[in-house]
Scaffold this motif. Structure first.
Motif, PDB file in Angstrom:
ATOM      1  N   ALA A 141       0.822  -1.211   0.000  1.00 55.54           N
ATOM      2  CA  ALA A 141       0.000   0.000   0.000  1.00 55.54           C
ATOM      3  C   ALA A 141       0.854   1.257   0.000  1.00 55.54           C
ATOM      4  O   ALA A 141       0.429   2.310  -0.490  1.00 55.54           O
ATOM      5  CB  ALA A 141      -0.935  -0.004   1.209  1.00 55.54           C
ATOM      6  N   SER A 142       2.074   1.159   0.530  1.00 53.34           N
ATOM      7  CA  SER A 142       2.984   2.313   0.557  1.00 53.34           C
ATOM      8  C   SER A 142       3.781   2.459  -0.724  1.00 53.34           C
ATOM      9  O   SER A 142       4.594   3.382  -0.851  1.00 53.34           O
ATOM     10  CB  SER A 142       3.940   2.169   1.743  1.00 53.34           C
ATOM     11  OG  SER A 142       4.719   0.987   1.614  1.00 53.34           O
ATOM     12  N   GLY A 143       3.564   1.550  -1.663  1.00 58.35           N
ATOM     13  CA  GLY A 143       4.268   1.626  -2.935  1.00 58.35           C
ATOM     14  C   GLY A 143       5.603   0.920  -2.963  1.00 58.35           C
ATOM     15  O   GLY A 143       6.360   1.053  -3.924  1.00 58.35           O
ATOM     16  N   HIS A 144       5.915   0.121  -1.933  1.00 59.81           N
ATOM     17  CA  HIS A 144       7.184  -0.586  -1.879  1.00 59.81           C
ATOM     18  C   HIS A 144       7.063  -1.977  -2.507  1.00 59.81           C
ATOM     19  O   HIS A 144       5.980  -2.546  -2.597  1.00 59.81           O
ATOM     20  CB  HIS A 144       7.659  -0.725  -0.438  1.00 59.81           C
ATOM     21  CG  HIS A 144       8.101   0.553   0.175  1.00 59.81           C
ATOM     22  ND1 HIS A 144       7.230   1.464   0.730  1.00 59.81           N
ATOM     23  CD2 HIS A 144       9.350   1.099   0.298  1.00 59.81           C
ATOM     24  CE1 HIS A 144       7.904   2.495   1.187  1.00 59.81           C
ATOM     25  NE2 HIS A 144       9.196   2.304   0.944  1.00 59.81           N
ATOM     26  N   GLU A 145       8.217  -2.497  -2.904  1.00 62.18           N
ATOM     27  CA  GLU A 145       8.274  -3.873  -3.403  1.00 62.18           C
ATOM     28  C   GLU A 145       7.958  -4.823  -2.252  1.00 62.18           C
ATOM     29  O   GLU A 145       8.465  -4.661  -1.130  1.00 62.18           O
ATOM     30  CB  GLU A 145       9.656  -4.166  -3.974  1.00 62.18           C
ATOM     31  CG  GLU A 145       9.781  -5.536  -4.601  1.00 62.18           C
ATOM     32  CD  GLU A 145      11.169  -5.791  -5.176  1.00 62.18           C
ATOM     33  OE1 GLU A 145      11.322  -6.800  -5.892  1.00 62.18           O
ATOM     34  OE2 GLU A 145      12.105  -5.001  -4.885  1.00 62.18           O
ATOM     35  N   ALA A 146       7.123  -5.827  -2.504  1.00 67.16           N
ATOM     36  CA  ALA A 146       6.698  -6.731  -1.443  1.00 67.16           C
ATOM     37  C   ALA A 146       6.495  -8.128  -2.000  1.00 67.16           C
ATOM     38  O   ALA A 146       6.380  -8.324  -3.216  1.00 67.16           O
ATOM     39  CB  ALA A 146       5.412  -6.230  -0.789  1.00 67.16           C
ATOM     40  N   PHE A 147       6.460  -9.077  -1.077  1.00 69.59           N
ATOM     41  CA  PHE A 147       6.252 -10.469  -1.453  1.00 69.59           C
ATOM     42  C   PHE A 147       5.312 -11.122  -0.444  1.00 69.59           C
ATOM     43  O   PHE A 147       5.387 -10.867   0.757  1.00 69.59           O
ATOM     44  CB  PHE A 147       7.573 -11.244  -1.471  1.00 69.59           C
ATOM     45  CG  PHE A 147       8.548 -10.747  -2.485  1.00 69.59           C
ATOM     46  CD1 PHE A 147       8.545 -11.245  -3.778  1.00 69.59           C
ATOM     47  CD2 PHE A 147       9.472  -9.755  -2.144  1.00 69.59           C
ATOM     48  CE1 PHE A 147       9.444 -10.773  -4.714  1.00 69.59           C
ATOM     49  CE2 PHE A 147      10.367  -9.286  -3.078  1.00 69.59           C
ATOM     50  CZ  PHE A 147      10.344  -9.795  -4.366  1.00 69.59           C
ATOM     51  N   SER A 148       4.437 -11.961  -0.964  1.00 65.44           N
ATOM     52  CA  SER A 148       3.630 -12.852  -0.131  1.00 65.44           C
ATOM     53  C   SER A 148       4.281 -14.221  -0.206  1.00 65.44           C
ATOM     54  O   SER A 148       4.381 -14.812  -1.288  1.00 65.44           O
ATOM     55  CB  SER A 148       2.189 -12.908  -0.638  1.00 65.44           C
ATOM     56  OG  SER A 148       1.456 -13.853   0.101  1.00 65.44           O
ATOM     57  N   VAL A 149       4.749 -14.716   0.940  1.00 63.92           N
ATOM     58  CA  VAL A 149       5.561 -15.931   0.989  1.00 63.92           C
ATOM     59  C   VAL A 149       4.830 -16.994   1.796  1.00 63.92           C
ATOM     60  O   VAL A 149       4.260 -16.707   2.850  1.00 63.92           O
ATOM     61  CB  VAL A 149       6.941 -15.645   1.620  1.00 63.92           C
ATOM     62  CG1 VAL A 149       7.800 -16.900   1.617  1.00 63.92           C
ATOM     63  CG2 VAL A 149       7.635 -14.505   0.905  1.00 63.92           C
ATOM     64  N   LYS A 150       4.844 -18.224   1.308  1.00 63.75           N
ATOM     65  CA  LYS A 150       4.283 -19.361   2.040  1.00 63.75           C
ATOM     66  C   LYS A 150       5.430 -20.237   2.525  1.00 63.75           C
ATOM     67  O   LYS A 150       6.227 -20.734   1.723  1.00 63.75           O
ATOM     68  CB  LYS A 150       3.340 -20.174   1.141  1.00 63.75           C
ATOM     69  CG  LYS A 150       2.152 -19.356   0.619  1.00 63.75           C
ATOM     70  CD  LYS A 150       1.245 -18.924   1.756  1.00 63.75           C
ATOM     71  CE  LYS A 150       0.059 -18.097   1.270  1.00 63.75           C
ATOM     72  NZ  LYS A 150      -0.862 -18.862   0.445  1.00 63.75           N
ATOM     73  N   GLU A 151       5.499 -20.413   3.856  1.00 66.22           N
ATOM     74  CA  GLU A 151       6.596 -21.156   4.466  1.00 66.22           C
ATOM     75  C   GLU A 151       6.058 -22.290   5.323  1.00 66.22           C
ATOM     76  O   GLU A 151       4.913 -22.244   5.783  1.00 66.22           O
ATOM     77  CB  GLU A 151       7.455 -20.200   5.309  1.00 66.22           C
ATOM     78  CG  GLU A 151       8.117 -19.111   4.468  1.00 66.22           C
ATOM     79  CD  GLU A 151       9.043 -18.225   5.279  1.00 66.22           C
ATOM     80  OE1 GLU A 151       8.983 -18.296   6.538  1.00 66.22           O
ATOM     81  OE2 GLU A 151       9.815 -17.467   4.671  1.00 66.22           O
ATOM     82  N   PRO A 152       6.875 -23.314   5.580  1.00 68.41           N
ATOM     83  CA  PRO A 152       6.391 -24.477   6.335  1.00 68.41           C
ATOM     84  C   PRO A 152       5.988 -24.127   7.756  1.00 68.41           C
ATOM     85  O   PRO A 152       6.627 -23.304   8.416  1.00 68.41           O
ATOM     86  CB  PRO A 152       7.568 -25.448   6.304  1.00 68.41           C
ATOM     87  CG  PRO A 152       8.773 -24.591   6.013  1.00 68.41           C
ATOM     88  CD  PRO A 152       8.272 -23.484   5.146  1.00 68.41           C
ATOM     89  N   VAL A 153       4.933 -24.793   8.239  1.00 71.96           N
ATOM     90  CA  VAL A 153       4.425 -24.510   9.572  1.00 71.96           C
ATOM     91  C   VAL A 153       5.379 -25.011  10.651  1.00 71.96           C
ATOM     92  O   VAL A 153       5.391 -24.479  11.761  1.00 71.96           O
ATOM     93  CB  VAL A 153       3.020 -25.125   9.741  1.00 71.96           C
ATOM     94  CG1 VAL A 153       3.074 -26.643   9.795  1.00 71.96           C
ATOM     95  CG2 VAL A 153       2.309 -24.585  10.961  1.00 71.96           C
ATOM     96  N   GLY A 154       6.178 -26.042  10.356  1.00 66.72           N
ATOM     97  CA  GLY A 154       7.152 -26.529  11.332  1.00 66.72           C
ATOM     98  C   GLY A 154       7.088 -28.028  11.526  1.00 66.72           C
ATOM     99  O   GLY A 154       6.967 -28.789  10.567  1.00 66.72           O
ATOM    100  N   VAL A 155       7.159 -28.447  12.781  1.00 60.68           N
ATOM    101  CA  VAL A 155       7.108 -29.872  13.119  1.00 60.68           C
ATOM    102  C   VAL A 155       5.643 -30.310  13.176  1.00 60.68           C
ATOM    103  O   VAL A 155       4.827 -29.697  13.870  1.00 60.68           O
ATOM    104  CB  VAL A 155       7.799 -30.153  14.467  1.00 60.68           C
ATOM    105  CG1 VAL A 155       7.594 -31.612  14.885  1.00 60.68           C
ATOM    106  CG2 VAL A 155       9.286 -29.829  14.375  1.00 60.68           C
ATOM    107  N   VAL A 156       5.329 -31.377  12.460  1.00 61.57           N
ATOM    108  CA  VAL A 156       3.962 -31.874  12.345  1.00 61.57           C
ATOM    109  C   VAL A 156       3.839 -33.221  13.048  1.00 61.57           C
ATOM    110  O   VAL A 156       4.657 -34.121  12.826  1.00 61.57           O
ATOM    111  CB  VAL A 156       3.564 -32.028  10.865  1.00 61.57           C
ATOM    112  CG1 VAL A 156       2.209 -32.721  10.737  1.00 61.57           C
ATOM    113  CG2 VAL A 156       3.549 -30.672  10.172  1.00 61.57           C
ATOM    114  N   LEU A 157       2.823 -33.341  13.886  1.00 66.90           N
ATOM    115  CA  LEU A 157       2.454 -34.625  14.467  1.00 66.90           C
ATOM    116  C   LEU A 157       1.259 -35.155  13.684  1.00 66.90           C
ATOM    117  O   LEU A 157       0.186 -34.552  13.687  1.00 66.90           O
ATOM    118  CB  LEU A 157       2.083 -34.469  15.948  1.00 66.90           C
ATOM    119  CG  LEU A 157       1.505 -35.705  16.645  1.00 66.90           C
ATOM    120  CD1 LEU A 157       2.504 -36.859  16.651  1.00 66.90           C
ATOM    121  CD2 LEU A 157       1.072 -35.359  18.075  1.00 66.90           C
TER     122      LEU A 157
END
Length: 492
Positions: A141-157
């Protein structure tokens, strides 16, 4: 088959798979795995205590926090998924054999389903490495370069039930691995062998240590694992009662959860559809596939009041035609229940149905000609009140309830009058009518003229049938966290 032929061959039954190695339990305790057709012991596997569970979680934690797996690119992880798929398919008959012994599914049904679900799941998620946008450029919204990133949630049981252990393991583990998570698999003590076979495959393909770990444990140790601060996400398939407890425990520390729970799924047979055709479709598949031990089974058959008796008779005829026996015999059309406890549960519900005034039209007892094994007759009730116990609670066995409706609106209201909302089917020759009714049903899946659940698209339920979805894109996103990155650089 001889007892030796029925035994489940495992390379390391007295061990757990932890940190890329087969390690013995700290106590030497074991679970006995029973053949549900003969009640004989088919295998023994190691029984985990709290210390064993701690080792597994610690290994997964190290592998996530400092190992290479989360830092790999999705396409690099996909190479492992494809290798796993290939080896799963090579062991197809071993997985199917164990499933039949432990859960009672007909082996002639198990063999093709194993190939479809196991290899299919890993290949589908491997392909998503190329199609899913793990990183998306944005303009802030401020006009800057940005990224939407999907990363692993972590340790899964991953807590896996006894009724479909191999397929449900695949649809939990495949998306978790593609996401970059590390995993501890906790199979059911009644059906642990598919997890052991899967661990053998993980060792063969050379997964980095700690990425996948397998420990079989009882309820007390499982609860401790759910509460463990080293576990970031729990994915559970099982009863709604157990799911409530897991959800409550996870909420105390705001751990992520996916809960695939129970069902009391309705089949709405509308006034234009042939009763005999519907009865064959519902009855044969329900009784014949895992003896009704399936969460999304169609157990409430809702029909126009004038057609109630005809449906009861047609379903009863289907029930009487089932051939109950050894699930390895190709002539058998219905196998046993998985455990003595499950058979006792079904017997209690049948007695309650009679007590509450429903009409027992077929079945209702143990078959007289089978003295060993956890067998129970396919059972049909008529004149069932939708508010009665057998219409409200999940039985998880071969028991169908026929419920009369005054019209389509009443049928939809009856179908939705449930704490569950997992699956439903609309039987009608009119596609547009089917779609209109489907849109009014509170269920995660709705099929037309047959149960058509599809993990490749997504599977899960409304209400107390669970939280989240397994399979498809949503099944991957369940193991991802979203991160917004905004750079001190004007957008181009």
């Amino acid at each position: 088959m001889t007892p030796a032929e029925r035994a489940i061959p495992l390379k390391h039954p007295d061990c757990f798979y932890i940190d890329g190695q087969w390690v013995r339990s700290t106590t030497g305790d074991r679970f006995a795995v029973l053949d549900c057709s003969t009640e004989a012991v088919a295998a023994h596997v190691a029984k985990a205590n709290a210390a064993d569970a701690e080792r597994a979680i610690a290994a997964a934690r190290r592998a996530f926090d400092s190992g290479p797996w989360p830092q790999m690119q999705p396409h690099e992880r996909a190479v492992y998924l494809k290798d796993i798929a290939q080896r799963l398919e090579a062991l197809n008959d071993d997985f199917a054999h164990g499933w039949t012994i432990e859960s009672g599914i007909l082996n002639k049904l198990a063999r093709p389903r194993i190939g479809q679900f196991l290899g299919g799941a890993f290949r589908q998620y491997a392909d998503m490495a190329q199609t899913y946008a793990f990183v998306q450029p944005q303009r802030s919204a401020s006009g800057h370069e940005a990224f939407s990133v999907k990363e692993p949630v972590g340790v899964v049981l991953a807590i896996v039930p006894w009724n479909g252990p191999a397929a449900l393991t695949a649809y939990k583990v495949a998306p978790a691995l593609l996401a970059g998570c590390t995993v501890v698999i906790k199979p059911s003590p009644e059906a642990p062998t598919s997890a052991y076979l899967f661990a053998q495959i993980c060792e063969e393909v050379g997964l980095p240590p700690g990425v996948v770990n397998v420990v079989t444990a009882d309820r007390d140790v499982s609860e401790a694992m759910v509460r463990h601060p080293g576990v970031d996400k729990i994915t559970f398939t099982g009863s709604t009662v157990a799911g409530r407890n897991i959800g409550a425990a996870a909420a105390e520390r705001v751990a992520r959860v996916t809960l695939e729970l129970g069902g009391k799924s309705p089949a709405l047979v509308l006034d234009d559809y042939d009763i005999d055709t519907a009865a064959r479709t519902i009855g044969a598949s329900y009784f014949g596939y895992l003896t009704g031990q399936v969460c999304h089974s169609l157990t409430r058959i809702i029909v126009p009041r004038a057609r109630h008796d005809a449906m009861v008779e047609a379903l009863s005829e289907t029930a009487r035609s089932m051939v109950i026996g050894d699930p390895f015999d190709d002539g058998t059309t219905m196998g046993p229940l998985a455990t003595a406890r499950q058979r006792e549960t079904v017997e209690r519900y049948v007695a309650r149905g009679v007590e509450d005034g429903a009409t027992l039209a077929a079945g209702g007892q143990r078959p007289q000609h089978l003295k060993r094994g956890f067998f129970f007759e396919p059972t049909v009730f008529g004149n069932v009140d939708n508010r009665s116990t057998i219409a409200r609670e999940e039985i998880f066995g071969p028991v169908l309830s026929v419920i009369a409706a005054d019209n389509d609106d009443h049928a939809i209201a009856l179908a939705n009058d449930s704490i569950f909302g997992l699956n439903a089917v609309v039987f009608t020759g009119d596609t547009q009518r089917a779609l209109a009714v489907a849109r009014r049903l509170r269920a995660g899946s709705v099929g037309h003229n047959a149960s058509r659940t599809d993990f490749s698209i997504g599977f899960g339920g409304f209400g107390q049938s669970g939280i989240g979805r397994e399979g498809g894109v949503e099944g991957l996103e369940a193991f991802l966290e979203s991160k917004t990155v905004v750079l001190d650089t004007p957008a181009g």
